[in-house]
Motif scaffolding. Structure first.
Motif, short mmCIF file in Angstrom:
data_model
loop_
_atom_site.label_atom_id
_atom_site.label_comp_id
_atom_site.label_asym_id
_atom_site.label_seq_id
_atom_site.Cartn_x
_atom_site.Cartn_y
_atom_site.Cartn_z
N ALA A 1 5.60 -9.46 -0.84
CA ALA A 1 4.84 -8.27 -1.15
C ALA A 1 3.78 -8.61 -2.19
CB ALA A 1 5.79 -7.22 -1.72
N ALA A 2 2.64 -7.88 -2.15
CA ALA A 2 1.53 -8.20 -3.05
C ALA A 2 0.63 -7.00 -3.28
CB ALA A 2 0.73 -9.37 -2.48
N GLY A 3 1.23 -5.84 -3.55
CA GLY A 3 0.43 -4.64 -3.77
C GLY A 3 0.18 -4.38 -5.25
N LEU A 4 -0.84 -3.55 -5.51
CA LEU A 4 -1.13 -3.10 -6.87
C LEU A 4 -1.63 -1.66 -6.83
CD1 LEU A 4 -2.54 -6.33 -6.78
CD2 LEU A 4 -2.27 -5.83 -9.22
N LEU A 5 -1.43 -0.97 -7.94
CA LEU A 5 -2.06 0.33 -8.14
C LEU A 5 -2.83 0.27 -9.45
CD1 LEU A 5 -2.41 3.32 -7.20
CD2 LEU A 5 -0.61 3.86 -8.86
N VAL A 6 -4.16 0.37 -9.38
CA VAL A 6 -5.00 0.41 -10.57
C VAL A 6 -5.02 1.85 -11.08
CG1 VAL A 6 -7.32 0.04 -11.47
CG2 VAL A 6 -6.39 -1.54 -9.77
N VAL A 7 -4.76 2.02 -12.36
CA VAL A 7 -4.67 3.35 -12.97
C VAL A 7 -5.72 3.44 -14.06
CG1 VAL A 7 -3.16 4.99 -14.17
CG2 VAL A 7 -2.20 3.42 -12.48
N ARG A 8 -6.64 4.37 -13.89
CA ARG A 8 -7.78 4.46 -14.78
C ARG A 8 -7.38 4.88 -16.19
NH1 ARG A 8 -12.47 8.42 -13.14
NH2 ARG A 8 -14.16 7.56 -14.38
N ASP A 9 -6.50 5.87 -16.29
CA ASP A 9 -6.07 6.38 -17.59
C ASP A 9 -4.63 5.95 -17.84
OD1 ASP A 9 -5.38 7.73 -19.86
OD2 ASP A 9 -6.16 9.66 -19.24
N GLY B 1 0.79 -1.22 0.00
CA GLY B 1 0.00 0.00 0.00
C GLY B 1 0.82 1.27 0.00
N THR B 2 1.94 1.27 0.71
CA THR B 2 2.76 2.48 0.79
C THR B 2 3.31 2.85 -0.58
OG1 THR B 2 3.34 2.16 3.11
CG2 THR B 2 4.87 3.45 1.78
N GLU B 3 3.88 1.89 -1.30
CA GLU B 3 4.39 2.20 -2.64
C GLU B 3 3.27 2.58 -3.60
OE1 GLU B 3 6.80 0.24 -6.43
OE2 GLU B 3 6.66 -0.91 -4.56
N SER B 4 2.13 1.91 -3.49
CA SER B 4 1.00 2.25 -4.37
C SER B 4 0.53 3.68 -4.13
CB SER B 4 -0.16 1.27 -4.14
OG SER B 4 0.17 -0.03 -4.57
N ASN B 5 0.42 4.08 -2.87
CA ASN B 5 0.01 5.45 -2.58
C ASN B 5 1.04 6.46 -3.09
OD1 ASN B 5 -2.41 4.75 -1.38
ND2 ASN B 5 -1.60 4.74 0.70
N GLN B 6 2.31 6.12 -2.94
CA GLN B 6 3.35 7.02 -3.43
C GLN B 6 3.27 7.17 -4.95
OE1 GLN B 6 7.37 6.07 -2.20
NE2 GLN B 6 8.23 7.13 -3.96
N LEU B 7 3.06 6.05 -5.64
CA LEU B 7 2.92 6.10 -7.09
C LEU B 7 1.70 6.92 -7.50
CD1 LEU B 7 3.73 2.57 -8.57
CD2 LEU B 7 4.56 4.77 -9.40
N ALA B 8 0.61 6.76 -6.78
CA ALA B 8 -0.61 7.50 -7.10
C ALA B 8 -0.37 9.00 -7.02
CB ALA B 8 -1.74 7.09 -6.16
N LEU B 9 0.34 9.44 -5.98
CA LEU B 9 0.64 10.86 -5.84
C LEU B 9 1.61 11.34 -6.91
CD1 LEU B 9 -0.84 10.50 -3.13
CD2 LEU B 9 0.85 12.02 -2.10
N LEU B 10 2.57 10.49 -7.27
CA LEU B 10 3.50 10.85 -8.33
C LEU B 10 2.77 11.06 -9.65
CD1 LEU B 10 6.36 11.16 -9.53
CD2 LEU B 10 6.42 8.68 -9.79
#
Length: 653
Positions: free
Chosen positions: A490-498, A349-358
């Motif tokens: 580790a098993a996180g994901l970041l879903v990106v709409r665009d 979650g931490t890396e996903s949140n960081q990526l989302a803000l980036l």
């Protein structure tokens, strides 16, 4: 057998076999020596035992028994999430099948920074992330059948699950695999091994759910008979686009309840701009989707804290690449050219949140983060790390973000804005009113990120996924399957709409993604992560999803949510305890009645130091509470009663 033999290659299985026996023996012996959910004696005693087991960390000459000695020491000194009295954190017992798959990933050791290092793993990652992305946009499925068998966790009381069950048959691992191999007798520690790579395949119990029929399709639930049909063209995977500025808000407010009466049949797909944001109606008798667990603690309107003006200055991105959108443009615009959404694999979650803000920073220079006081600390840390302005913290007086205060902040502060909502808070497992937040952010042309690291697992459940209504309106969504997904870290994901947002991650290194290689058809993997070297964490996820299917995963989610409800009943009926609120997911927050905060803290530490129970803590409404997070589907009702009795017996009268 040489301890310096490689784990892969033709001789790899033969080299690994005896070592796996040693590891399983050490896990069993260490767990037995611990005798409870965590080691007794506190930090100093545990540290002393580890120092004794390790001795000199870098000796001149090695010792052949190091594997057994150190694994045993780690198991003896572990906090075991498979133990029913270990229930403090979002710390799941990984499934045996996932752990076995993770061993295969470590054995083959591919790195997903170039195709020639991970030919199959890169394709597997693309297929599985596509399926998980699709899962976030599908309608409610029918309620699952009751009484399903629960897979065994990989450690603690279920440590032997890594060894095959008696009478079971191992599935063939791949095309050309050996014939099905009967499992050894019950209690055998060594996994069944056949000649070749099949030796590593875990053997399910005879009643393990059947694997899903087709890759990618197993996760897509069929709509319920009375559920609203997805408001998009057939087969379209893209997340629902937000309406234009003058389009009526598509999402219902939290108090509006279901969009359709139960049993009314399935309506035609919604038409027109913004229709895709309509949330599916829950099944008959299901609570309104946006109703949060903290509803009885009604949220008062509180002035916004930490607000200050910030301007938006259009310009190139930090990487020199053009922005995906001009500053102040629609933050929730539909994917360009109808391209479906994408997802990146992360460490959590931490890396996903960081990526989302980036991604938000690159798409909207000068964007200001606005989040609730209930948000995960990784969001404010990511804002600091990325050089963003100080976040605006919106009150969360009932444990969930106050939408009225959010609307006030968005009205008062100049844009662009990035709003971060939470689906499953760390403290109490609460879910922000996502549909209402989506409506407000769309009205203010703000970008929406949803941290669903905990609550995202509800997507697997027909019974609970309605609680995530509004999730599909987000530009980015954080998921973390080492919580409600039963995966080893580790098993996180970041879903990106665009997917166009991902151009910000593009980098060129001739030895990894040379232009002529890419033009010749070799996939470019370098823009799939901030990391270069990257292990194939997707394998364990793929194996788990294929083995259990969406319904099997959903049954595990339903079981831990039901356990939380049962534990809340025990607390609520006990005159010596105060229940904070009914659980939304699988977290129960409570405290001894009339106890001071110091007493609550002391009770928890005493149980930890004595090695009797692992219970968390949470500060809510200005008071300290005890927190139990239930993530072990094998926990029984008498385990829950024993946990409450321990707390009662440890509390001074």
């Amino acid at each position: 057998m040489s301890t310096s033999s490689p784990a892969s290659g033709p001789e790899g299985p033969q080299a690994l076999g005896p070592l796996l026996d040693t590891v399983l023996d050490a896990l069993t012996d260490g767990t037995r020596a611990r005798g409870g959910p965590l080691p007794s004696g506190g930090p100093e005693a545990v540290a002393a035992r580890v120092r004794e087991a390790l001795g000199e960390a870098l000796p001149e000459e090695g010792t052949p028994d190091a594997l057994y000695t150190l694994v045993r020491a780690l198991a003896e000194g572990a906090s075991d999430p498979a133990h029913p009295l270990c229930a403090a954190h979002l710390h799941c017992p990984p499934l045996a099948v996932a752990t076995a798959a993770d061993l295969a990933a470590s054995t083959l050791n591919p790195s997903l920074d170039s195709w020639d290092q991970a030919p199959a793993a890169s394709e597997l990652e693309a297929l599985v992330t596509r399926a998980l992305t699709k899962l976030t946009t599908t309608a409610n499925a029918p309620a699952p059948a009751q009484g399903a068998v629960t897979p065994a966790p990989a450690q603690g009381a279920g440590a032997d699950a890594l060894a095959p069950a008696a009478g079971a048959v191992a599935p063939a691992a791949a095309a050309g695999a050996d014939a099905l191999v009967p499992a050894p007798a019950a209690g055998a520690m060594a996994p069944a091994r056949a000649v070749g790579a099949d030796a590593l395949a875990p053997v399910p119990a005879a009643d393990t759910p059947a694997p899903a029929a087709a890759a990618g399709d197993a996760l897509a639930p069929a709509p319920a008979a009375d559920a609203m049909a997805p408001a998009r063209a057939a087969g379209a995977d893209a997340l629902a686009p937000a309406p234009a500025a003058d389009t009526p808000a598509p999402a219902q407010a939290a108090a509006d309840g279901p969009a359709q009466a139960a049993g009314a049949g399935t309506p035609d797909p919604a038409q027109g701009a913004g229709a895709d944001a309509l949330a599916p109606a829950p099944a008959a008798g299901t609570p309104a989707p946006a109703a949060a667990a903290g509803a009885k603690r009604s949220a008062a309107t509180v002035p916004v804290a930490g607000s200050c003006a910030v301007g938006a200055v259009p310009g190139p991105t930090a990487s020199g690449a053009p922005h995906a959108r001009a500053s102040g443009s629609r933050a929730t615009a539909a994917p360009i050219h109808g391209t479906p959404p994408d997802a990146l694999v992360t460490t959590g979650g931490t890396e996903s949140n960081q990526l989302a803000l980036l991604l938000a920073r690159e798409a909207h220079p000068g964007a200001r983060l606005i989040h609730g006081a209930n948000a995960h600390h990784s969001l404010s840390r990511a804002a600091w790390l990325l050089g963003l302005p100080d976040p605006v913290v919106v009150p969360a007086p009932a444990g969930i973000l106050d939408p009225v205060a959010l609307d006030e902040a968005l009205t008062r502060l100049p844009g662009p804005h990035l709003v971060a909502a939470t689906a499953g808070t760390t403290d109490a497992g609460l879910i922000d009113p996502l549909a209402e937040i989506a409506r407000i952010t769309a009205a203010h042309h703000a970008r929406l990120h949803i941290d669903a690291a905990y609550g995202g697992g509800l997507l697997f459940s027909d019974r609970h996924r309605h609680k995530l209504a509004g999730l599909d309106a987000a530009a980015t969504v954080t998921l973390d399957l080492h919580k409600l997904g039963w995966q080893p870290v580790a098993a996180g994901l970041l879903v990106v709409r665009d997917p166009h947002d991902l151009t910000a991650l593009h980098q060129h290194a001739d030895y990894l993604n040379a232009d002529d290689d890419t033009e010749a058809g070799l996939p470019d993997l370098l823009a799939r992560s901030l990391r270069t070297t990257r292990r194939p964490d997707i394998l364990k996820i793929a194996v788990t999803l294929k083995t259990l299917g969406r319904k099997g995963m959903g049954r595990l989610v339903d079981q831990v949510c039901e356990q939380a409800s049962e534990f809340a009943d025990l607390v609520d009926k006990h005159p010596g305890f105060e229940l904070y609120d009914r659980p939304t997911i699988s977290t129960v927050v409570f405290r001894p009645t009339k106890a001071t905060d110091d007493t609550v803290a002391a009770v928890r530490r005493k149980l930890l130091t004595e090695g009797r129970a692992v219970i968390g803590r949470a500060r809510l409404d200005g008071r300290l509470w005890l927190k139990v997070t239930l993530l072990n589907p094998h926990t029984r009702q008498d385990d829950l009663a024993a946990l409450l009795n321990l707390v009662e017996g440890t509390t001074p009268r």
